[in-house]
Design an enzyme around this catalytic site. Sequence first.
Site, short mmCIF file in Angstrom:
data_model
loop_
_atom_site.label_atom_id
_atom_site.label_comp_id
_atom_site.label_asym_id
_atom_site.label_seq_id
_atom_site.Cartn_x
_atom_site.Cartn_y
_atom_site.Cartn_z
CG HIS A 171 28.05 71.44 8.51
ND1 HIS A 171 27.88 71.35 7.16
CD2 HIS A 171 28.54 70.23 8.92
CE1 HIS A 171 28.25 70.14 6.77
NE2 HIS A 171 28.65 69.44 7.82
CG ASN A 218 27.47 66.78 5.62
OD1 ASN A 218 27.98 67.74 5.05
ND2 ASN A 218 27.97 66.22 6.71
CB CYS A 223 31.58 70.72 7.41
SG CYS A 223 31.70 69.01 6.88
O1 UT7 Z 1 29.98 66.97 8.25
C1 UT7 Z 1 30.82 66.06 8.83
C2 UT7 Z 1 30.36 65.70 10.15
N1 UT7 Z 1 29.62 64.47 10.16
C3 UT7 Z 1 28.64 64.32 11.03
O2 UT7 Z 1 28.31 65.24 11.73
C4 UT7 Z 1 28.01 62.98 11.23
C5 UT7 Z 1 27.83 62.70 12.70
N2 UT7 Z 1 27.30 61.41 12.98
C6 UT7 Z 1 26.02 61.05 12.66
O3 UT7 Z 1 25.30 61.81 12.03
C7 UT7 Z 1 25.51 59.74 13.16
O4 UT7 Z 1 26.45 59.17 14.03
C8 UT7 Z 1 25.16 58.72 12.03
C9 UT7 Z 1 23.94 59.23 11.26
C10 UT7 Z 1 26.33 58.56 11.11
C11 UT7 Z 1 24.81 57.39 12.66
O5 UT7 Z 1 23.73 57.56 13.55
P1 UT7 Z 1 23.80 56.95 15.02
O6 UT7 Z 1 22.53 57.26 15.67
O7 UT7 Z 1 25.06 57.44 15.66
O8 UT7 Z 1 23.85 55.41 14.71
P2 UT7 Z 1 24.86 54.33 15.27
O9 UT7 Z 1 26.11 54.35 14.48
O10 UT7 Z 1 24.95 54.44 16.76
O11 UT7 Z 1 24.06 52.99 14.95
C12 UT7 Z 1 22.82 52.69 15.61
C13 UT7 Z 1 22.24 51.45 14.97
C14 UT7 Z 1 23.26 50.31 14.83
O12 UT7 Z 1 22.54 49.09 14.98
P3 UT7 Z 1 22.59 48.29 16.36
O13 UT7 Z 1 24.04 48.01 16.60
O14 UT7 Z 1 22.00 49.22 17.38
O15 UT7 Z 1 21.75 47.09 16.07
C15 UT7 Z 1 23.74 50.44 13.42
O16 UT7 Z 1 24.23 49.24 12.89
O17 UT7 Z 1 21.82 51.76 13.63
C16 UT7 Z 1 22.47 50.88 12.71
N3 UT7 Z 1 22.74 51.64 11.48
C17 UT7 Z 1 21.88 51.70 10.46
N4 UT7 Z 1 20.68 51.15 10.25
C18 UT7 Z 1 20.06 51.42 9.09
C19 UT7 Z 1 23.83 52.38 11.20
N5 UT7 Z 1 23.70 52.93 9.99
C20 UT7 Z 1 22.50 52.52 9.52
C21 UT7 Z 1 21.81 52.78 8.31
N6 UT7 Z 1 20.59 52.21 8.14
N7 UT7 Z 1 22.32 53.56 7.33
#
Ligand code: UT7
Length: 330
Positions: free
Chosen positions: A254, A284, A116
């Site tokens: 980005h 993204n 990116c």
């Molecule tokens: O360009 C390359 C660089 N990439 C990035 O910058 C991405 C950076 N990371 C992120 O943007 C975020 O970490 C994500 C959007 C990928 C994930 O968001 P998060 O707030 O970090 O979510 P998490 O992984 O901590 O998950 C929180 C909760 C979990 O449920 P529990 O365990 O709290 O019950 C996940 O299972 O959200 C759940 N979850 C979802 N729920 C609905 C994870 N993905 C999803 C989803 N839909 N797609």
Amino acid sequence: MGALASGAAITGWGVALPEQRLTNADLERLIDTNDAWIVERTGISERRIAGPDESTATLASTAGAAAIKRAGLTPSDIDLLIVATVTPEQPVPHTGAFVGERLGLSCGSFDINAACSGFVYELVVGAAMLRSGMRHVLVIGAETLSRITDPEDRGTAILFGDGAGAAVLSASDNDSLLAWDLGCDGSAADILAVPAGGSRLPASAATVEARGHYLKMQGQEVFRRAVRAVVESARVTLERAGTDASAVDWFVPHQANIRIIESAAARLAIPPERCLVNIARFGNTSSASIPIALFEAVDDGRVKPGDRVLLSGFGAGMTWASALIEWRGE
Ligand code: UT7
């Protein structure tokens, strides 16, 4: 080749986006997710997805042709082509070979894989080539991330889209590139990676079975490092330019996650109205995200000649890259 110029200016630009849209409602039908979660946690509502006849090289060529035309040039004027991508047309040869062929270029070309951060990397490299005597360098960030995204992985399937952005950099004694910073922390190489299909883990039935050709991401760790990298790199760049955030007319981060953008902007003391954000519509698009956001704002008149624009990217590697440019729109 001509007389040595002391700097670079962006003289042409172009963007290419596939017609096909993948909305949050579409994703709700495919995986266990929902629109409210995606919008709140990422800021994304829809992404563009390449059709069967589209690829990284076709999108790159469309954006590149528009940039050459906007610069008032012809393909024979281009001295070098650089394509930044993590989704190459195929492993060999490089994507620039296909893009150059489509555009009618015979100049040298190479690809940059800085994820990116790729567009800012090629901006800096292209400007250096102009200072070495070239007249016009075409730089393109182009991706078809949909081709390496695991449709069953809800941690990544919601994030990525396809697109391309291109710029013609031309030799100029009125340098637009005021300062820059490039970096990479390879100790974090495994937190955002496509593990299979290279020399360490060549393609085999077993790697395909293990879904090793798809992008794997430790989302929270990438998030944490992303905010830190953008803020530090942007600060270093502003310091090198002898200025601070108050001099920034537009911040073009980005487009990875609205929460990363808002957090980084707040730490840099850049108000939201000076941030260019289009993540809701395109998701993204890796190396294409910064040029798409910048040139969209140039074309709709938000970014004006004389504006100081801070570009900042981070991504797999983990790479980071920032540049402070003065928009001239020549
Ligand atoms: O360009 C390359 C660089 N990439 C990035 O910058 C991405 C950076 N990371 C992120 O943007 C975020 O970490 C994500 C959007 C990928 C994930 O968001 P998060 O707030 O970090 O979510 P998490 O992984 O901590 O998950 C929180 C909760 C979990 O449920 P529990 O365990 O709290 O019950 C996940 O299972 O959200 C759940 N979850 C979802 N729920 C609905 C994870 N993905 C999803 C989803 N839909 N797609």
